[in-house]
Design a protein around this motif. Structure first.
Motif, short mmCIF file in Angstrom:
data_model
loop_
_atom_site.label_atom_id
_atom_site.label_comp_id
_atom_site.label_asym_id
_atom_site.label_seq_id
_atom_site.Cartn_x
_atom_site.Cartn_y
_atom_site.Cartn_z
N ALA A 138 0.78 -1.27 0.10
CA ALA A 138 0.10 -0.01 -0.09
C ALA A 138 0.94 1.36 0.14
CB ALA A 138 -0.98 -0.10 1.25
N LYS A 139 2.06 1.17 0.32
CA LYS A 139 3.07 2.21 0.31
C LYS A 139 3.53 2.71 -1.06
CE LYS A 139 3.36 3.44 4.65
NZ LYS A 139 3.26 4.82 5.43
N ARG A 141 4.22 3.37 -5.14
CA ARG A 141 3.96 4.48 -6.19
C ARG A 141 3.27 3.60 -7.38
NH1 ARG A 141 4.85 7.40 -2.55
NH2 ARG A 141 6.30 9.00 -2.21
N GLN A 157 11.05 7.62 -1.79
CA GLN A 157 10.30 7.43 -2.95
C GLN A 157 9.93 8.34 -3.51
OE1 GLN A 157 7.69 4.10 -3.43
NE2 GLN A 157 7.21 4.58 -1.19
N PRO A 158 10.05 8.77 -5.04
CA PRO A 158 9.76 10.00 -5.68
C PRO A 158 8.42 10.65 -5.62
CG PRO A 158 9.70 8.25 -7.31
CD PRO A 158 10.11 7.56 -5.87
N PRO A 159 8.25 11.83 -5.74
CA PRO A 159 7.06 12.31 -5.89
C PRO A 159 6.16 11.77 -6.96
CG PRO A 159 8.45 14.12 -6.47
CD PRO A 159 9.29 12.88 -5.99
N GLU A 160 4.85 11.79 -6.76
CA GLU A 160 3.84 11.38 -7.91
C GLU A 160 2.87 12.51 -7.84
OE1 GLU A 160 4.01 7.13 -9.05
OE2 GLU A 160 1.99 7.15 -8.58
N THR A 165 5.17 12.20 -13.17
CA THR A 165 6.11 11.31 -12.38
C THR A 165 7.67 11.87 -12.71
OG1 THR A 165 6.03 9.66 -14.13
CG2 THR A 165 4.78 9.33 -12.28
N PHE B 59 5.62 0.33 7.60
CA PHE B 59 7.12 0.35 7.89
C PHE B 59 7.47 -0.17 9.26
CE2 PHE B 59 7.42 2.87 3.67
CZ PHE B 59 7.56 1.67 2.78
N ASP B 70 5.93 7.66 4.82
CA ASP B 70 5.40 8.07 3.18
C ASP B 70 4.00 7.76 3.21
OD1 ASP B 70 5.28 8.32 0.62
OD2 ASP B 70 6.98 6.77 0.21
N THR B 71 3.48 8.23 2.19
CA THR B 71 1.89 8.26 2.11
C THR B 71 1.40 6.94 1.64
OG1 THR B 71 0.07 9.23 0.92
CG2 THR B 71 2.05 8.77 -0.57
N THR B 72 0.10 6.66 2.02
CA THR B 72 -0.46 5.29 2.00
C THR B 72 -2.06 5.42 1.90
OG1 THR B 72 -0.53 3.03 2.61
CG2 THR B 72 -0.90 4.50 4.51
N SER B 96 7.30 15.90 -0.17
CA SER B 96 7.11 15.56 -1.61
C SER B 96 6.12 14.52 -1.18
CB SER B 96 8.31 15.40 -1.96
OG SER B 96 8.39 13.82 -2.37
N THR B 100 2.09 14.03 -2.97
CA THR B 100 1.86 12.71 -3.51
C THR B 100 0.76 12.12 -3.17
OG1 THR B 100 4.30 12.04 -4.00
CG2 THR B 100 2.50 10.33 -4.23
N LYS B 395 10.60 20.25 -13.56
CA LYS B 395 11.58 19.15 -13.18
C LYS B 395 13.00 20.02 -13.41
CE LYS B 395 8.93 15.12 -14.78
NZ LYS B 395 9.14 14.13 -15.87
N ILE B 400 10.98 15.70 -10.33
CA ILE B 400 9.94 17.07 -9.92
C ILE B 400 10.19 17.59 -8.61
CG2 ILE B 400 7.58 17.23 -9.19
CD1 ILE B 400 7.00 14.79 -10.66
#
Lengths: 266, 407
Positions: A138-139, A141, A157-160, A165, B59, B70-72, B96, B100, B395, B400
């Motif tokens: 679920a984490k 991208r 992790q990179p921004p999306e 992307t 995590f 991080d987002t989920t 960032s 997202t 970019k 980005i």
């Protein structure tokens, strides 16, 4: 009935989103491949590829094989290759237990995949993971780079953002996850609406069925009487057991899934 | 069942965003018993105390550091509707990851600790939500248990927040404020007996009854986002998505910016009609065959009467409802980090062009500013549309570094 009448608006929205992601992957990468485990999710993915690319799958499908899948799975593979004309590449995996998962399904699969991707120089790999399968998945991208050592740098992790992307010049390859937003029930409803063939092991036999299918020695069935897709859907709407409970390698316990995924597992 | 409504939970670190999500999931039985059991067992075997936040903080490092890294997203099962709860980090350095998560939300729930009050990320997250186009907001005043559920503490904070929201142009009359303890479960899904002075909706009741899904873009002018060109049986198929409006077989179409002669660009709103090169839709293709029309959100292929020789990055529009076309862009932008140079790449929709940053002179990472860009060549965009054609990213060497809107 037309497909539009069978497909509800939820399935249509899920499908459209996935098609957009697949088309972006084809436009942005030189040599993509799609991972096909023979399971319900990655078979739905092949169907989505057909839809996105106007009837055919324009890149090879990769199947990781150690020779220890169920006989029913091999029969299903043969049938699909013949009927759907899949351009199938086999990533030969060793069959030995690894120290993290305690099964042969963890690091061996990642290693076999790494070798094949390097040999064939694939720069993008389409993988059919979903957020609802596991907290660590679920984490993810939609577009997720793997570094030169095949690792997932989950802490950076990179921004999306919207459909945008980053570009990953230092990646060994980039994982594309067009099914991230689907749920287990969606997969079954979509399979039904589109007459997608499925491995017979998903249906109950002698009071048991498989919900997630891996190697014969590390997958256990669960109690069920669901013999049709409709019965499966009905069952899933009330069950309190998680989908991958029958898969030895990705228990939440000891953070096995996270450790495997950091090393390149799907 | 319909597609879920995506809701982002925003706010400063440690004000209880992940805990609120955990509470919502638990009290609506949206999490399977066996998964809850696994999470509890993992906590036990790694010597940690179980927390509601662990339902989304998956995590190992997140649980050890007691923070979302991080987002989920997690599925919330309402009685009427499904929701996708988007968890984001509340730390400034993880902005960032926050963007997202937030960029795919339609609505936001702001979480503010009644004990800590308004903090830096409270304000930054509100600004980001606004920049991203999120209009609907609910405000969860959390950790009421830490102030003995006192009405006065709630009222003071709500008053301060109302002023801030008004300054930011949020329509504060329509914003609801909830006194909540996510940890104890007060007013999240169940009504609290400990907060007798509040006789109004719980967070869940509010989601079920007051949050409306924004309309999709069917009523706007027709624009087709071109992703790719496929060749099939000697025919050129333009691959893309109907971004807004409706596409009909037989209708006229113009590809922008290239189908308008460049010398007319100086007066972009006064394009003489004869300088527009029109084409016509011969067929709309899908894998299941040709269709007569396609609506916003649909991914199709287009075959034109004449070969268009267009490419990824152009927009197909109706000749009577052209988008804006310009080499100069300006609006509001949020900087994930400061660029290393003035020469950047700007993406809008599927177009990707080199860009020179003219303004601002001074950039602060993690903050919003106005911007002005000069593009190497003109692009088509649609500032008022709220679609991807009104949003850009910048970019720097492929990464980005900023997200903005076009005004």
């Amino acid at each position: 009935m037309t497909r539009g009448e069978i497909m509800n608006s939820r399935l249509t929205e899920l499908e459209e989103k996935s098609i957009f992601i697949l088309r972006e992957a084809k436009a942005k990468f030189k040599k993509p491949a799609v991972l096909w485990s023979m399971g319900k999710d990655s078979t739905v993915m092949l169907m989505l590829c057909k839809k996105a690319f106007l009837g055919n799958v324009p890149f090879p499908a990769i199947n990781i094989d150690s020779g220890r899948d169920f006989p029913e799975s091999y029969e299903f593979k043969e049938k699909m290759v013949k009927e759907w004309g899949i351009n199938l590449l086999i990533a030969q995996a060793e069959h030995k237990k690894d120290a993290i998962s305690g099964t042969a399904e963890g690091l061996n699969k990642a290693e076999a995949l790494k070798k094949l991707l390097e040999k064939e120089k694939f720069d993008a790999l389409i993988v059919s993971i979903r957020r609802d399968e596991h907290g660590v998945r679920a984490k993810e991208r939609y577009v997720s780079p793997r570094d030169k050592n095949f690792r997932w740098d989950f802490e950076n992790q990179p921004p999306e953002i919207f459909n945008y992307t980053s570009e990953f010049k230092d990646a060994s390859h980039v994982r594309i996850h067009p099914l991230l937003h689907w749920n287990e029930v969606d997969i079954w409803e979509y399979s039904k609406a589109n007459n997608i063939p499925v491995n017979p092991l998903y249906f109950a036999k002698n009071g048991k069925r498989y919900r997630s299918i891996g190697y014969a020695d590390s997958t256990v069935p669960f109690k069920s009487n669901a013999k049709t897709i409709d019965e499966i859907i009905k069952e899933l709407k009330t069950t309190d057991i998680s989908e991958r409970a029958g898969r030895a390698q990705d228990k939440e316990k000891e953070y096995v899934m996270q450790r495997l995924r950091e090393l390149g597992y799907m | 069942m319909k597609q879920e409504i995506p809701i982002v939970i925003i706010g400063h670190q440690d004000h209880g965003k992940s805990t609120l999500i955990g509470r919502l999931l638990l009290d609506t039985k949206s999490i399977q018993k066996s998964r809850l059991k696994e999470i509890k067992e993992t906590d036990k075997s790694s010597g940690q105390k179980f927390e509601l936040a662990h339902l989304v903080d998956s995590f190992k490092q997140e649980r050890e550091r007691k923070m979302t890294m991080d987002t989920t997203r997690a599925l919330l099962k309402g009685k009427k509707q499904l929701y996708q709860l988007i968890d984001v980090p509340g730390h400034a350095e993880l902005i960032s990851q926050m963007l997202t998560g937030a960029s795919s939300a339609e609505v936001a729930l702001l979480v503010v600790s009644v004990k800590e009050g308004i903090r830096e990320q409270t304000l930054d997250h509100l600004e980001i939500a606004q920049l991203l186009g999120i209009e609907q907001l609910g405000v969860v005043i959390n950790q009421m248990d830490k102030v003995d559920y006192k009405k006065r503490a709630f009222d003071v904070l709500v008053n301060d927040l109302k002023k801030i929201l008004e300054n930011m142009n949020y329509k504060s009359k329509h914003i609801h404020f909830f006194p909540v303890s996510a940890w104890k479960g007060d007013n999240v899904v169940k009504k609290s007996s400990r907060i007798s002075w509040y006789d109004n909706l719980t967070v869940m009741e509010f989601l079920e009854n007051k949050f409306l899904r924004p309309k999709i873009h069917e009523s706007l002018s027709f624009h087709f986002l071109i992703q790719d060109i496929y060749e099939h049986e000697n025919e050129e198929i333009l691959i893309g998505r109907v971004e807004s409006g409706e596409l009909k077989q037989g209708q006229e179409i113009v590809f922008l910016p290239e189908n308008i002669r460049t010398r007319s660009l100086r007066s972009q709103n006064l394009v003489p009609r004869k300088l527009i090169i029109k084409n016509k839709i011969k067929a709309i293709k899908t894998a299941e065959g040709n269709i007569d029309k396609a609506v916003a959100g649909q991914n199709v292929g287009i075959i034109c009467e004449e070969k268009s020789q267009t490419k990824r990055g152009t927009i197909g529009s109706h000749p009577n409802a052209l988008p804006n076309i310009s080499k100069m862009l300006s609006g509001e932008i949020f900087w994930i980090r400061a660029p290393s140079q003035k020469q950047l790449v700007c993406e809008c929709g599927t177009s990707r062009v080199n860009a020179t940053l003219l303004k601002p002179d001074k950039i602060i990472s993690g903050k919003k500013s106005l911007y002005k860009l000069r593009l190497e060549k003109p692009i088509a965009f649609e500032p008022q549309s709220k679609t991807i054609l009104s949003k850009i990213v910048l970019k720097d060497q492929g990464h980005i570094i900023a997200v903005g809107n076009i005004q």
